[in-house]
Structure formats: structure tokens, C-alpha cells
Design a protein around this motif. Structure first.
Motif, PDB file in Angstrom:
ATOM      1  N   ASP A  35       0.832  -1.213   0.000  1.00 57.04           N
ATOM      2  CA  ASP A  35       0.000   0.000   0.000  1.00 57.04           C
ATOM      3  C   ASP A  35       0.862   1.257   0.000  1.00 57.04           C
ATOM      4  N   SER A  44      -3.746   4.651  -7.154  1.00 55.54           N
ATOM      5  CA  SER A  44      -4.878   4.291  -6.297  1.00 55.54           C
ATOM      6  C   SER A  44      -5.731   3.253  -7.018  1.00 55.54           C
ATOM      7  N   SER A  58     -12.835  -0.725  -4.744  1.00 50.78           N
ATOM      8  CA  SER A  58     -12.240   0.010  -3.625  1.00 50.78           C
ATOM      9  C   SER A  58     -13.297   0.812  -2.876  1.00 50.78           C
ATOM     10  N   ASP A  59     -13.024   1.074  -1.618  1.00 60.14           N
ATOM     11  CA  ASP A  59     -13.939   1.893  -0.818  1.00 60.14           C
ATOM     12  C   ASP A  59     -14.087   3.289  -1.409  1.00 60.14           C
ATOM     13  N   SER A  60     -12.987   3.828  -1.925  1.00 56.99           N
ATOM     14  CA  SER A  60     -13.052   5.184  -2.489  1.00 56.99           C
ATOM     15  C   SER A  60     -13.981   5.240  -3.687  1.00 56.99           C
ATOM     16  N   TYR A  90      -6.622   1.452 -12.074  1.00 56.35           N
ATOM     17  CA  TYR A  90      -6.145   2.362 -11.040  1.00 56.35           C
ATOM     18  C   TYR A  90      -6.095   3.778 -11.573  1.00 56.35           C
ATOM     19  N   TYR A 135      -4.089  -9.857  -2.112  1.00 54.39           N
ATOM     20  CA  TYR A 135      -5.528  -9.630  -1.922  1.00 54.39           C
ATOM     21  C   TYR A 135      -6.299 -10.945  -2.035  1.00 54.39           C
TER      22      TYR A 135
END
Length: 210
Positions: A35, A44, A58-60, A90, A135
């Protein structure tokens, strides 16, 4: 749990050759290192797909408005000799803007920037491969490491991240640089009304066309 991932690079891309079983706290440390490396590179992770299905969001990305369109998304294909390829999407605004500003004409003054960009693509792709392996181990207990894994980092302007209402999730819609500005919305609309399958408009077996 897995704590350390060892890698070497071949002309084909990234080759995983070592993975060592240690305590869970060390696995957390390995994740933190990955990370941190991505953060230092300005990368990201948004989405991971395989075989037309979502592996990770992703949470974002989950927290973004559903009308948001991610036209700066970058695609990396991770190939495996016995599995369908994984696709990682990304963001890196600085890298995207640098590539977009170069266009098709590269001056001598820009040559070093292009070389640096090539190094960046290799490094970020290797790190994303490590991210994917760890992951899958942590969330699915699935170990995909193989000596013949490799990567392919696509150009800019190949995909737009968009929310598909019918499927209730975000997808990396293929949108090449030669297509109209409305191509993503049109393809999403086709999937929503059942006129197209999602596998018709995202990468499944090979990188998205530029």
C-alpha cells in the motif's frame, strides 16, 4: 498467513518465485508495504475484474456519486498460464496528465519523461501484481502465484469507470480514443436495457483497445 512476497522480473513481466508463510502480523506488514509503495507512486486501485466479473471495488470508488465517470482510469492486465487474466484499474492523475499532454508528438526534451514513464509502468504493474496476489490470498484463500505470470500496462484513453445500474456495481467500460465522448453512456445504457451483455463492453481476454 503470508508475510513476504518475493519477485523477479523477466522480459515477459513479473514472475513470482517466493512466498513465505509467517504470522498474520507479518502479512499485515506485507500489505502495508505494498500500500505504501502504491501511495508513493501516486497509484490508487479502483477495480479488479476477471472473466467479466468484479473481484474487488475500492472503498473510495464505492463512495463516489453513481453519475461519476472515471475517464483517467488506467488498465493493467495480469496474465496467468492456467487462469483467465485479471484486469486491475487504477488512478494516477499526474501520470495520466503527463501522457495526455505528450499526445503523438514527442520532442527530444520529452524523451527522458517518456523513459521515466516506461519505468513507472513496469514498477507500478509489478506492485499491482503483488497487490492482487496478496488480496486473493487474504480474501479468498486463493494462491495464484506462478512462474509464468506476466503483466501488460495499457495506454491511456482505453476505459471509463462507470456505474451500471442493472448490475448494481462499477465497471471499466471500454472507451477508445477514437470513439465519441458519449460512448461510455451509450454502452452503459445498452447493458441497462438488456441490449448488450457487460462482457461485450469490458475487457475479458485481452487488453482494451486504445
Amino acid at each position: 498467513m503470508l508475510a513476504a512476497l518475493a519477485f523477479r522480473v523477466s522480459h515477459k513481466g513479473i514472475v513470482v518465485f517466493g512466498i513465505f508463510k509467517k504470522r498474520e502480523s507479518q502479512a499485515d506488514q506485507a500489505q502495508k508495504q505494498i500500500d505504501d509503495a502504491l501511495k508513493q507512486m501516486g497509484a490508487s486501485v479502483l477495480l479488479i475484474t476477471q472473466s467479466g466479473k468484479i473481484v474487488m471495488v475500492s472503498d473510495s470508488l464505492r463512495n463516489r456519486p453513481r453519475d461519476w465517470l472515471g475517464g483517467q482510469a488506467l488498465e493493467v492486465m495480469i496474465s496467468h498460464p492456467s487462469l483467465d487474466p485479471y484486469f486491475i484499474y487504477y488512478e494516477n492523475e499526474d501520470y495520466y496528465l503527463r501522457m495526455a499532454s505528450n499526445g503523438s508528438r514527442i520532442s527530444i526534451a520529452d524523451f527522458q519523461k517518456v523513459q521515466d514513464a516506461g519505468t513507472y509502468r513496469n514498477t507500478v504493474s509489478q506492485t499491482l501484481c503483488m497487490y492482487l496476489i496478496l488480496y486473493l490470498i487474504r480474501t479468498q484463500g486463493k494462491d495464484i502465484r506462478h512462474s509464468q505470470m506476466s503483466f501488460s500496462h495499457n495506454r491511456i484513453h482505453t476505459n471509463v469507470i462507470a456505474y451500471v445500474e442493472k448490475l448494481g456495481n462499477w465497471y471499466p467500460i471500454q472507451h477508445g480514443s477514437e470513439e465519441s465522448d458519449s460512448a461510455t453512456e451509450r454502452k452503459v445504457a445498452q447493458v441497462n436495457r438488456g441490449a448488450a451483455d457487460i462482457t461485450d463492453v469490458i475487457a475479458v481476454h485481452e487488453p482494451s483497445p486504445a
